[in-house]
Structures are given as structure tokens and as C-alpha cells.
Enzyme design. Structure first.
Site, PDB file in Angstrom:
ATOM      1  N   THR A 123     -17.660  27.845 -14.507  1.00 42.67           N
ATOM      2  CA  THR A 123     -17.724  28.792 -13.384  1.00 42.67           C
ATOM      3  C   THR A 123     -19.033  29.585 -13.389  1.00 42.67           C
ATOM      4  OG1 THR A 123     -16.771  30.905 -12.654  1.00 42.67           O
ATOM      5  CG2 THR A 123     -16.321  30.283 -14.898  1.00 42.67           C
ATOM      6  N   ASP A 124     -19.445  30.014 -12.199  1.00 45.72           N
ATOM      7  CA  ASP A 124     -20.629  30.883 -12.102  1.00 45.72           C
ATOM      8  C   ASP A 124     -20.389  32.228 -12.787  1.00 45.72           C
ATOM      9  OD1 ASP A 124     -18.882  32.024 -10.221  1.00 45.72           O
ATOM     10  OD2 ASP A 124     -20.303  31.960  -8.545  1.00 45.72           O
ATOM     11  N   GLU A 125     -19.113  32.555 -13.045  1.00 40.81           N
ATOM     12  CA  GLU A 125     -18.805  33.876 -13.622  1.00 40.81           C
ATOM     13  C   GLU A 125     -19.319  34.026 -15.042  1.00 40.81           C
ATOM     14  OE1 GLU A 125     -14.987  35.521 -12.631  1.00 40.81           O
ATOM     15  OE2 GLU A 125     -14.807  34.240 -10.866  1.00 40.81           O
ATOM     16  N   TYR A 147     -11.609  36.570 -18.772  1.00 38.44           N
ATOM     17  CA  TYR A 147     -11.629  35.209 -18.205  1.00 38.44           C
ATOM     18  C   TYR A 147     -13.002  34.573 -18.388  1.00 38.44           C
ATOM     19  CZ  TYR A 147     -12.436  31.684 -14.551  1.00 38.44           C
ATOM     20  OH  TYR A 147     -12.830  30.552 -13.867  1.00 38.44           O
ATOM     21  N   LYS A 151     -14.245  31.337 -20.620  1.00 37.83           N
ATOM     22  CA  LYS A 151     -14.908  30.146 -20.063  1.00 37.83           C
ATOM     23  C   LYS A 151     -16.267  29.946 -20.734  1.00 37.83           C
ATOM     24  CE  LYS A 151     -13.811  27.772 -17.117  1.00 37.83           C
ATOM     25  NZ  LYS A 151     -12.977  26.529 -17.106  1.00 37.83           N
TER      26      LYS A 151
HETATM   27  P1  NAD Z   1      -5.668  26.932 -11.178  1.00 34.53           P
HETATM   28  O1  NAD Z   1      -5.284  28.197 -11.884  1.00 34.53           O
HETATM   29  O2  NAD Z   1      -5.244  26.726  -9.768  1.00 34.53           O
HETATM   30  O3  NAD Z   1      -5.114  25.675 -12.005  1.00 34.53           O
HETATM   31  C1  NAD Z   1      -5.252  25.565 -13.393  1.00 34.53           C
HETATM   32  C2  NAD Z   1      -4.423  24.357 -13.830  1.00 34.53           C
HETATM   33  O4  NAD Z   1      -4.560  24.202 -15.245  1.00 34.53           O
HETATM   34  C3  NAD Z   1      -2.920  24.499 -13.549  1.00 34.53           C
HETATM   35  O5  NAD Z   1      -2.407  23.313 -13.011  1.00 34.53           O
HETATM   36  C4  NAD Z   1      -2.333  24.791 -14.921  1.00 34.53           C
HETATM   37  O6  NAD Z   1      -0.982  24.364 -15.055  1.00 34.53           O
HETATM   38  C5  NAD Z   1      -3.274  24.012 -15.804  1.00 34.53           C
HETATM   39  N1  NAD Z   1      -3.296  24.513 -17.184  1.00 34.53           N
HETATM   40  C6  NAD Z   1      -3.449  25.797 -17.605  1.00 34.53           C
HETATM   41  N2  NAD Z   1      -3.407  25.868 -18.942  1.00 34.53           N
HETATM   42  C7  NAD Z   1      -3.251  24.588 -19.396  1.00 34.53           C
HETATM   43  C8  NAD Z   1      -3.159  24.004 -20.690  1.00 34.53           C
HETATM   44  N3  NAD Z   1      -3.208  24.757 -21.792  1.00 34.53           N
HETATM   45  N4  NAD Z   1      -3.028  22.664 -20.781  1.00 34.53           N
HETATM   46  C9  NAD Z   1      -2.952  21.891 -19.653  1.00 34.53           C
HETATM   47  N5  NAD Z   1      -3.022  22.380 -18.405  1.00 34.53           N
HETATM   48  C10 NAD Z   1      -3.168  23.726 -18.274  1.00 34.53           C
HETATM   49  O7  NAD Z   1      -7.228  26.798 -11.337  1.00 34.53           O
HETATM   50  P2  NAD Z   1      -8.365  26.338 -10.296  1.00 34.53           P
HETATM   51  O8  NAD Z   1      -8.704  27.474  -9.435  1.00 34.53           O
HETATM   52  O9  NAD Z   1      -8.000  25.035  -9.722  1.00 34.53           O
HETATM   53  O10 NAD Z   1      -9.589  26.142 -11.313  1.00 34.53           O
HETATM   54  C11 NAD Z   1      -9.796  24.904 -11.976  1.00 34.53           C
HETATM   55  C12 NAD Z   1     -11.016  25.005 -12.867  1.00 34.53           C
HETATM   56  O11 NAD Z   1     -12.146  25.348 -12.073  1.00 34.53           O
HETATM   57  C13 NAD Z   1     -10.891  26.085 -13.944  1.00 34.53           C
HETATM   58  O12 NAD Z   1     -11.446  25.577 -15.133  1.00 34.53           O
HETATM   59  C14 NAD Z   1     -11.719  27.238 -13.415  1.00 34.53           C
HETATM   60  O13 NAD Z   1     -12.269  28.001 -14.460  1.00 34.53           O
HETATM   61  C15 NAD Z   1     -12.781  26.493 -12.615  1.00 34.53           C
HETATM   62  N6  NAD Z   1     -13.335  27.247 -11.465  1.00 34.53           N
HETATM   63  C16 NAD Z   1     -12.502  27.782 -10.524  1.00 34.53           C
HETATM   64  C17 NAD Z   1     -13.058  28.448  -9.435  1.00 34.53           C
HETATM   65  C18 NAD Z   1     -12.190  29.051  -8.348  1.00 34.53           C
HETATM   66  O14 NAD Z   1     -12.706  29.757  -7.481  1.00 34.53           O
HETATM   67  N7  NAD Z   1     -10.891  28.783  -8.302  1.00 34.53           N
HETATM   68  C19 NAD Z   1     -14.450  28.565  -9.321  1.00 34.53           C
HETATM   69  C20 NAD Z   1     -15.261  27.990 -10.309  1.00 34.53           C
HETATM   70  C21 NAD Z   1     -14.683  27.335 -11.375  1.00 34.53           C
HETATM   71  P1  TYD Z   2     -10.686  36.456  -6.884  1.00 33.69           P
HETATM   72  O1  TYD Z   2     -10.152  35.591  -5.795  1.00 33.69           O
HETATM   73  O2  TYD Z   2      -9.713  37.024  -7.875  1.00 33.69           O
HETATM   74  O3  TYD Z   2     -11.838  35.632  -7.593  1.00 33.69           O
HETATM   75  P2  TYD Z   2     -12.923  36.131  -8.709  1.00 33.69           P
HETATM   76  O4  TYD Z   2     -12.493  37.433  -9.256  1.00 33.69           O
HETATM   77  O5  TYD Z   2     -12.810  35.035  -9.714  1.00 33.69           O
HETATM   78  O6  TYD Z   2     -14.235  36.186  -8.004  1.00 33.69           O
HETATM   79  O7  TYD Z   2     -11.446  37.674  -6.218  1.00 33.69           O
HETATM   80  C1  TYD Z   2     -12.517  37.472  -5.313  1.00 33.69           C
HETATM   81  C2  TYD Z   2     -13.051  38.825  -4.907  1.00 33.69           C
HETATM   82  O8  TYD Z   2     -12.030  39.516  -4.174  1.00 33.69           O
HETATM   83  C3  TYD Z   2     -13.391  39.717  -6.092  1.00 33.69           C
HETATM   84  O9  TYD Z   2     -14.553  40.482  -5.779  1.00 33.69           O
HETATM   85  C4  TYD Z   2     -12.195  40.649  -6.216  1.00 33.69           C
HETATM   86  C5  TYD Z   2     -11.714  40.772  -4.774  1.00 33.69           C
HETATM   87  N1  TYD Z   2     -10.254  40.992  -4.623  1.00 33.69           N
HETATM   88  C6  TYD Z   2      -9.773  42.075  -3.880  1.00 33.69           C
HETATM   89  O10 TYD Z   2     -10.538  42.888  -3.309  1.00 33.69           O
HETATM   90  N2  TYD Z   2      -8.410  42.249  -3.780  1.00 33.69           N
HETATM   91  C7  TYD Z   2      -7.527  41.398  -4.397  1.00 33.69           C
HETATM   92  O11 TYD Z   2      -6.294  41.636  -4.299  1.00 33.69           O
HETATM   93  C8  TYD Z   2      -8.049  40.274  -5.132  1.00 33.69           C
HETATM   94  C9  TYD Z   2      -7.112  39.316  -5.813  1.00 33.69           C
HETATM   95  C10 TYD Z   2      -9.419  40.102  -5.209  1.00 33.69           C
END
Ligand code: NAD
Ligand code: TYD
Length: 335
Positions: A123-125, A147, A151
Site C-alpha cells: 500500500t501507498d500508506e 496497519y 504492511k
Molecule cells: P479486505 O480487508 O477486503 O480483504 C482481506 C482478505 O484477506 C479477506 O478476504 C480476509 O479474510 C483475508 N485474510 C485476512 N487475514 C488472513 C490470514 N491470516 N490468512 C488468510 N487470509 C486472510 O482487503 P482489501 O481491501 O481487498 O486489500 C487487499 C490487499 O490490498 C491488502 O494487502 C491491502 O493491504 C492492500 N491494499 C488495499 C487498499 C485498499 O484501498 N483497500 C489499497 C492499497 C493496498
Molecule cells: P479509509 O477508507 O479507512 O482508508 P485509509 O484510511 O486506508 O485511507 O479512509 C479513507 C479516508 O476517509 C481517510 O482519510 C479517513 C476518512 N474517513 C472518514 O472521514 N470517515 C470514516 O468513517 C472513515 C471510515 C474514513
């Protein structure tokens, strides 16, 4: 190509599984997932009957389970993670287990079994917040939340394995992702589904934090590109090029649903809230990949998907009680 997709029952992982099976007639996918609160087999219903797809219930921290599922695979793509920043603030431990130790377990399996490729979805985070300019892949990582620190720990293990053992890994660092099937704890699905149910949308702080939004289909394609073309040991930023304040995102959601600004509830800020994320994606562009989805169309289509598929998210929000408990725990003290 036979792939082990860890975390494939979550939001982006399931998009990747559905999309890759549709794009590649000769790919087989084994989805390996612990089915935490965020894992959902409904996300994979569109491919459930596909003979090229199979599902294994397991934890990436369990080496024997991973080894058994990984038999005969050409590559592992790891989406499995605890992913919600707010939950990492409330209860960090699970993040360290899955995001660091789980990643380590996968690296050990890749090393022991000579698997020819692993993509670590990061992630960019991990870079932390940036007031102006954009992060490149060589910038120092400086994560702010439990988090992103977890990562980052996973990323450092991956890079160390490449240096030490020559493990053939690549890392993608994607930006904030949106689209159908996202667990409704995250900003966009939370706000859309709250608004659809006549509830307020809880905006943190001054609403001026900036995220760079990437459609899940573009994110899946960026990961596919890194899997097929990435150089071992390299990191690739995968951004959408759509930086918006949370206030701007909220306005589009309310506009699409015909609601006014009185739907916003201003709530106490998230502790350690990163102000802005921004990625320099010229490395991916130079390699030949850029995102395709137009942001405003993509977001409005996504909003309509939640409007048209209430059975998907109502089961989560009102089903087991897990979501209600989280909402009470986190949001009651912020209002
Ligand atoms: P999500 O929370 O929707 O899904 C995570 C999945 O991982 C779930 O299906 C969960 O059951 C599974 N999981 C969790 N712990 C596990 C374990 N110990 N063993 C096996 N499976 C397990 O997540 P997402 O939003 O789809 O993100 C997927 C990946 O992309 C993550 O690695 C996250 O860090 C990365 N990512 C997400 C975002 C975003 O905006 N959602 C952005 C950049 C990177
Ligand atoms: P989020 O979807 O939790 O992603 P991330 O924290 O990984 O970027 O949040 C996106 C942005 O929205 C972040 O700046 C926090 C803000 N946010 C709110 O203002 N209210 C909320 O209830 C949530 C969940 C997020």
C-alpha cells in the site's frame, strides 16, 4: 499459469480472481483465505462454478496449510491482510500476525518449494503522509498507523528475502481503492450505504485529508502487470492519479444519491490521521502500464452498484452483529 491467490475472498483479491479468470482462459486459481470478518465467499459467487477456480479455507500464518494449497502453483499473489486503519488503532495485534508473520510464512513456502514468483500486494500508506510532491519507490518508508507499520514490516521481509535468498518477489504499492464488493467499513461503501439507509455520514476532522483513488479493476490489472512483467526485488507504485479530499468524495456521493450536505456528521478525527497520500507512478508508466478507469464515472457507477445490490451489503451490516459492534465501539466515542 496456476496461481495461489491469498486473501482472494476480500475486496481487491476477489476482483483480481474474477477478472483474471475472465481475461485468461488458461489460468487456474486457487483462492486461499481465512475468511475473517472481511472475507466473503459471496464476492466469488460469479466464479464459484468455474472449473479453473477452487477455494481453500486457511490462514497464511499456518505453514502446513499454505504448503498443501501451494502444491503445483507457478506463483503466489498475496492480498491477505488485516486492512482497516481504524481497527488497527483499536486493536493492533492481528495486524502484526497476518501482515508481518503471514507474509513471512508465504516467503518461506516460496523459498522452500522454488515457486517462481510472488507478488506482495502492499500500500501507498507505508510511505506515510506527504504535504507536497509524490513518493517514488526509493523514498524512505515512514508508516503512521499500526496497519501501515505492519504492511511496511511485510514489505521489509519481502525485500530482505530477495537480497538474502534471491527469492523472486515483487511488491506493488497501490493507492486507496474503490469499487463494488468493498467491505462497508471503508470510506466510500460506508458513506454510500449509510446514506442509502437514511443515516449520517461521519466525516473525520476537517474533511480535507487527501487520498489518491484507484478503481479495483485498475488495481487488479496493475498487479497482473507486475506479476507478468515486474523485475524480482523491485517495488512498483500503482496509483490512480485521482487525488481528492474526503469532502470532495462525500459531495459526489451525496450528489449521486440526491442528498444534501446536512447528511454529513462532523466527527472527531482519527488519531495519527495521515493528511495526504500521493504516488509517483512513472516507473509503472515507463514499464508500460497506466490505469484506465475515469474517476468520476467509476465512482458514480460504484455508488449505483451499492444502490442496486443492497442484499450484498445488508447481510454484512445487519447480519452477524460484527459490524454493529464495530460501529458502536468506534463511532460512539467520536460523535
Ligand atoms: P479486505 O480487508 O477486503 O480483504 C482481506 C482478505 O484477506 C479477506 O478476504 C480476509 O479474510 C483475508 N485474510 C485476512 N487475514 C488472513 C490470514 N491470516 N490468512 C488468510 N487470509 C486472510 O482487503 P482489501 O481491501 O481487498 O486489500 C487487499 C490487499 O490490498 C491488502 O494487502 C491491502 O493491504 C492492500 N491494499 C488495499 C487498499 C485498499 O484501498 N483497500 C489499497 C492499497 C493496498
Ligand atoms: P479509509 O477508507 O479507512 O482508508 P485509509 O484510511 O486506508 O485511507 O479512509 C479513507 C479516508 O476517509 C481517510 O482519510 C479517513 C476518512 N474517513 C472518514 O472521514 N470517515 C470514516 O468513517 C472513515 C471510515 C474514513
Amino acid at each position: 499459469m496456476r496461481l495461489l491467490v491469498c486473501g482472494g475472498a476480500g475486496f481487491i483479491g476477489s476482483d483480481f480472481v474474477r477478472r483474471m479468470l475472465a481475461k485468461h482462459a488458461d489460468w487456474e486459481i486457487v483462492c486461499f483465505d481465512k475468511l475473517t470478518y472481511a472475507g466473503n465467499l459471496d464476492n466469488l459467487l460469479p466464479v464459484a462454478e468455474d472449473p479453473r477456480y477452487s477455494f481453500v479455507h486457511g490462514d497464511i500464518c499456518d505453514r502446513a496449510a499454505v504448503e498443501s494449497a501451494a502444491g503445483g502453483v507457478d506463483a503466489i499473489v498475496n492480498f491477505a491482510a488485516e486492512t482497516h486503519v481504524d481497527r488497527s488503532i483499536a486493536e493492533p495485534e492481528a495486524f502484526l500476525h497476518t501482515d508481518i508473520l503471514g507474509t513471512h510464512t508465504l516467503l518461506e513456502v516460496v523459498r522452500a518449494h522454488g515457486i517462481s514468483r510472488m507478488v506482495q500486494v502492499s500500500t501507498d500508506e507505508v510511505y506515510g503522509s506527504i504535504d507536497s510532491g509524490s513518493f517514488t519507490e526509493t523514498d524512505t518508508i515512514k508508516p503512521s498507523s499500526p496497519y501501515s507499520a505492519s504492511k511496511a514490516g511485510g514489505d521489509l521481509q519481502v525485500l530482505a528475502y530477495h537480497i538474502t535468498y534471491g527469492t523472486p518477489v515483487v511488491i506493488t504499492r497501490g493507492s486507496n481503492t474503490y469499487g463494488p464488493y468493498q467491505y462497508p467499513e471503508k470510506l466510500i461503501p460506508l458513506f454510500v450505504t449509510n446514506a442509502l439507509e437514511g443515516e449520517k455520514v461521519p466525516l473525520y476532522g476537517d474533511g480535507m485529508n487527501v487520498r489518491d483513488w484507484l478503481h479495483a479493476d485498475d488495481h487488479a490489472d496493475g498487479i497482473e502487470f507486475a506479476l507478468l512483467n515486474g523485475e524480482p526485488g523491485q517495488v512498483y507504485n500503482v496509483g490512480g492519479g485521482n487525488e481528492r479530499t474526503n469532502r470532495e468524495i462525500t459531495s459526489i456521493i451525496l450528489d449521486e444519491l440526491g442528498l444534501g450536505e446536512d447528511t454529513i456528521k462532523w466527527v472527531a478525527d482519527r488519531p495519527g490521521h495521515d493528511r495526504r497520500y500521493s504516488l509517483d507512478c512513472s516507473k509503472m508508466a515507463a514499464a508500460g502500464w497506466t490505469p484506465k478507469v475515469d474517476f468520476e464515472n467509476g465512482l458514480r457507477e460504484t455508488i449505483r452498484w451499492y444502490r442496486d445490490n443492497p442484499e450484498w451489503w445488508k447481510k454484512i451490516k445487519h447480519g452477524t452483529g460484527e459490524f454493529a459492534e464495530w460501529r458502536k465501539r468506534w463511532y460512539e466515542e467520536r460523535s
